[in-house]
Design a protein around this motif. Structure first.
Motif, short mmCIF file in Angstrom:
data_model
loop_
_atom_site.label_atom_id
_atom_site.label_comp_id
_atom_site.label_asym_id
_atom_site.label_seq_id
_atom_site.Cartn_x
_atom_site.Cartn_y
_atom_site.Cartn_z
N ALA A 55 78.27 21.14 11.99
CA ALA A 55 77.83 19.78 12.24
C ALA A 55 76.39 19.85 12.10
CB ALA A 55 78.22 19.57 13.69
N ASP A 56 75.78 18.83 11.63
CA ASP A 56 74.38 18.48 11.48
C ASP A 56 74.08 17.53 12.55
OD1 ASP A 56 71.71 17.88 10.97
OD2 ASP A 56 71.86 17.42 8.92
N TYR A 57 73.67 18.10 13.71
CA TYR A 57 73.24 17.44 14.92
C TYR A 57 71.89 16.54 14.90
CZ TYR A 57 76.71 20.39 16.90
OH TYR A 57 77.75 21.25 17.13
N ALA A 58 71.29 16.32 13.64
CA ALA A 58 70.32 15.63 13.37
C ALA A 58 70.99 14.19 12.85
CB ALA A 58 69.16 15.89 12.47
N THR A 59 72.11 13.93 12.46
CA THR A 59 72.80 12.90 11.86
C THR A 59 73.23 12.01 13.35
OG1 THR A 59 74.82 13.93 11.44
CG2 THR A 59 73.26 13.99 9.67
N SER A 60 73.81 10.90 12.83
CA SER A 60 74.43 10.00 13.88
C SER A 60 75.80 10.56 13.91
CB SER A 60 74.51 8.50 13.41
OG SER A 60 75.20 8.42 12.44
N LYS A 61 76.46 10.28 15.09
CA LYS A 61 77.61 10.74 15.45
C LYS A 61 78.81 10.47 14.45
CE LYS A 61 77.17 12.14 20.07
NZ LYS A 61 77.82 11.95 21.62
N GLY A 62 78.52 8.94 13.85
CA GLY A 62 79.39 8.35 13.09
C GLY A 62 79.27 8.60 11.60
N ASP A 63 78.27 9.43 11.28
CA ASP A 63 77.96 9.79 9.58
C ASP A 63 78.82 10.71 9.31
OD1 ASP A 63 76.75 10.63 7.49
OD2 ASP A 63 75.04 11.15 8.24
#
Length: 115
Positions: free
Chosen positions: A63-71
């Motif tokens: 998971a990339d925690y810098a992206t929005s949850k819906g990405d």
């Protein structure tokens, strides 16, 4: 069963035992953080927002925690990680590379069944 009969999910699961090796290949600048290897993003720069689990259950999940949850590009399995890195967004290219890594790209159906 032939290698073309394998689902994308099955191929992703077959990659799980190789998670650490694959992640080091994709991100040689990664840093270890417990059961994870971390980088800044899918581009592989230094950082910790992209975390990839390298061992245990769900090895290869990330998971990339810098992206929005819906990405939809912000999380997934090893195959999806390969799609966004070495596949340049092409799932087919990632599947071909995964099959090569697993040595099932040219396996005959009987050998694949045993594998």
């Amino acid at each position: 069963m032939s290698d073309s009969d394998l689902s994308v999910r099955e191929i992703a699961r077959m990659l799980e035992p190789m998670a650490e090796s694959i992640v080091w290949q994709l991100f040689p600048q990664a840093r270890r953080d417990g059961p994870f290897l971390c980088v800044g993003s899918l581009q592989g720069e230094a950082g910790k927002s992209l975390k990839i689990k390298i061992r245990g259950s769900n090895a290869g999940s990330w998971a990339d925690y810098a992206t929005s949850k819906g990405d939809p590009m912000g999380k997934g399995d090893l195959l999806k990680l390969m799609q966004h890195t070495i596949g340049n967004g092409d799932l087919g290219a990632a599947v071909r590379e995964a099959k090569r890594m697993l040595s099932i790209d040219s396996m005959d159906p009987d050998k694949l069944q045993r594998h």
